[in-house]
Design an enzyme around this catalytic site. Structure first.
Site, PDB file in Angstrom:
ATOM      1  N   ASP A  14       0.921   8.486  12.755  1.00  0.00           N
ATOM      2  CA  ASP A  14      -0.212   7.926  13.483  1.00  0.00           C
ATOM      3  C   ASP A  14       0.086   6.547  14.063  1.00  0.00           C
ATOM      4  O   ASP A  14      -0.204   6.280  15.234  1.00  0.00           O
ATOM      5  CB  ASP A  14      -1.441   7.859  12.573  1.00  0.00           C
ATOM      6  CG  ASP A  14      -1.987   9.241  12.248  1.00  0.00           C
ATOM      7  OD1 ASP A  14      -1.666  10.194  12.988  1.00  0.00           O
ATOM      8  OD2 ASP A  14      -2.734   9.383  11.266  1.00  0.00           O
ATOM      9  N   ARG A  95      -5.513  -4.730   1.610  1.00  0.00           N
ATOM     10  CA  ARG A  95      -5.903  -4.970   3.004  1.00  0.00           C
ATOM     11  C   ARG A  95      -5.879  -6.449   3.380  1.00  0.00           C
ATOM     12  O   ARG A  95      -5.333  -6.806   4.421  1.00  0.00           O
ATOM     13  CB  ARG A  95      -7.258  -4.338   3.307  1.00  0.00           C
ATOM     14  CG  ARG A  95      -7.321  -2.827   3.096  1.00  0.00           C
ATOM     15  CD  ARG A  95      -6.079  -2.108   3.583  1.00  0.00           C
ATOM     16  NE  ARG A  95      -6.174  -0.657   3.436  1.00  0.00           N
ATOM     17  CZ  ARG A  95      -5.169   0.122   3.119  1.00  0.00           C
ATOM     18  NH1 ARG A  95      -3.976  -0.396   2.883  1.00  0.00           N
ATOM     19  NH2 ARG A  95      -5.316   1.418   3.038  1.00  0.00           N
ATOM     20  N   ASP A 124     -11.658   0.976   5.104  1.00  0.00           N
ATOM     21  CA  ASP A 124     -10.552   0.115   5.503  1.00  0.00           C
ATOM     22  C   ASP A 124     -10.728  -0.514   6.878  1.00  0.00           C
ATOM     23  O   ASP A 124     -10.272  -1.628   7.117  1.00  0.00           O
ATOM     24  CB  ASP A 124      -9.229   0.892   5.442  1.00  0.00           C
ATOM     25  CG  ASP A 124      -8.721   1.046   4.014  1.00  0.00           C
ATOM     26  OD1 ASP A 124      -9.090   0.222   3.168  1.00  0.00           O
ATOM     27  OD2 ASP A 124      -7.951   1.980   3.757  1.00  0.00           O
ATOM     28  N   SER A 175      -4.975  12.762   1.824  1.00  0.00           N
ATOM     29  CA  SER A 175      -4.824  11.430   2.411  1.00  0.00           C
ATOM     30  C   SER A 175      -4.478  10.498   1.257  1.00  0.00           C
ATOM     31  O   SER A 175      -5.224  10.412   0.276  1.00  0.00           O
ATOM     32  CB  SER A 175      -6.129  10.988   3.075  1.00  0.00           C
ATOM     33  OG  SER A 175      -6.032   9.644   3.497  1.00  0.00           O
TER      34      SER A 175
END
Length: 397
Positions: A14, A95, A124, A175
């Site tokens: 991606d 993050r 996220d 995922s």
């Protein structure tokens, strides 16, 4: 002057496709930034070269494992941070680490925009964008998957059309997001919340139902910081890594839960965080020994709010920073050793010792030599229950 976009780059399909996709959609040059927070996988230099091969004008990689452990995981340990009393904030902690590197790269390269690979349904996207604007309010944010409908089938078609050097065939049914503090697994058959996880979901932990010998470990803390394991000095990163291995081998740290996402939906998540759970369990017990009662009671309220703020992407917020100060102060006497038995999926505390201990054997014992003045208890109870007694006379009268 050509606009520049800094892209949070993982090396996967991606974000590799996103490099060319962003260039075509916006006309901007793309700078790829990959940050190692202990997720394992490919060598950073391999990832850097792939980003360049996919069209990035520049690519930066950062080994941030110690930074992640010291500046993000450690505050979570000191806060005993467990979102909804269970989840040790594995993804939420990584993050802001990545965000700091993205913002620094944007400043270095004169970029006006930061891009990430998140969807529009998850937490996220908020963590990235709220963090970015908190550090650099003038930066813009884009998310190709969300903003340009870059679906997986479109990404594969784009990859094949452009001849990008990335495999497009293998697709995990799950995922997965992972770093040194733990691993998060979702989607696939797990979306049916009646389905139990199967063993191939897990990588960081062994099956706790398998018979094996127990493992005893002693963790030493200084002001809430894990500084030694079995008497041998460790960095925070080493403490997490060693306990990932030892607690993981005993099946510690498996979590299967339905959690409340920030975006308003409930989501089924499977986590494994053996080192995180072992360290938080030990830290909580050492606090029980060393932290005064009223401070401990209030800290539990702060811990919940701190965990919610971090989960919700507010790492750089004024309230989160203020709570950090409280948590640091509350940890100043959290010194000593915790002995734990790791076995059967559990980390069980079996011993505590501390020079900062508030536990007084002579006050606690019921044997001869007790220094607690039991005669004082009657008057204490009379005063303590007086308001209830007066109210009862009125209400029952």
């Amino acid at each position: 002057m050509t606009e520049r976009v800094v892209l949070a780059y993982s090396g996967g399909l991606d974000t590799s496709v996103a490099i060319g996709w962003i260039a075509e959609e916006t006309g901007a040059e793309v700078i790829a930034v990959a940050v190692d927070v202990g997720q394992g996988g490919e060598d950073l230099d391999v990832i850097r070269k792939r980003a360049l091969a996919c069209g990035a004008v520049e690519a930066e990689v950062a080994d941030a494992k110690d930074e992640f452990a010291d500046e993000y995981c450690l505050p979570a340990i000191k806060a005993n941070a467990l979102y909804m009393d269970r989840y040790p904030l594995v993804s939420a902690l990584s993050r802001p680490t990545i965000v700091k590197h993205l913002v620094a790269a944007a400043e270095k390269h004169g970029a006006t925009t930061v891009a990430h690979g998140c969807t529009g349904k998850g937490n996220d996207q908020v963590r990235f964008e709220a963090g970015i604007v908190a550090l650099a309010p003038d930066l813009k944010c884009i998310a190709p998957v969300r903003d340009y409908a870059m679906t997986r089938d479109k990404a594969i078609a784009f990859c094949e059309a452009k001849g990008l050097p990335i495999a497009t065939t293998k697709k995990s049914p799950y995922s997965i997001d992972q770093n040194v503090f733990g691993r998060a697994v979702e989607t696939g058959f797990l979306e049916d919340i009646w389905n139990a996880p199967i063993e191939d979901v897990y990588e960081y932990t062994q099956n706790p139902a398998v018979a094996r010998e127990a493992d005893e470990v002693v963790i030493t803390f200084k002001e809430g910081v894990p500084v030694a394991i079995d008497g041998k000095p460790v960095t925070v990163l080493q403490a997490i890594q060693q306990l990932n291995e030892r607690a993981g081998a005993q099946g510690v740290g498996r979590i299967d839960m339905v959690e409340d996402r920030l975006v308003g939906i409930k989501s089924r998540e499977v986590y494994e965080a053996p080192g995180a759970i072992a360290l938080i369990t030990a830290h909580q017990e050492l606090e029980n020994v060393t932290v005064e009662r009223e401070l401990a009671r209030y800290k539990r309220q702060v811990e919940q709010r701190w965990g919610e703020l971090v989960y919700d992407g507010q790492w750089f917020s004024p309230l989160k920073r203020a709570l950090d100060g409280f948590i640091t102060e509350a940890n100043q006497h959290v010194n000593g050793d915790i002995r734990m038995t790791l076995h059967g999926g559990r980390a069980v505390v079996t011993g505590r010792r501390s020079e900062s201990s508030l536990y007084d054997f002579n006050l606690a014992t019921y044997d001869t030599g007790d220094t607690f003045d039991q005669a004082a208890a009657k008057g204490f109870i009379d005063i303590y229950s007086l308001s209830s007694k007066i109210a009862a006379k009125r209400d029952l009268g």
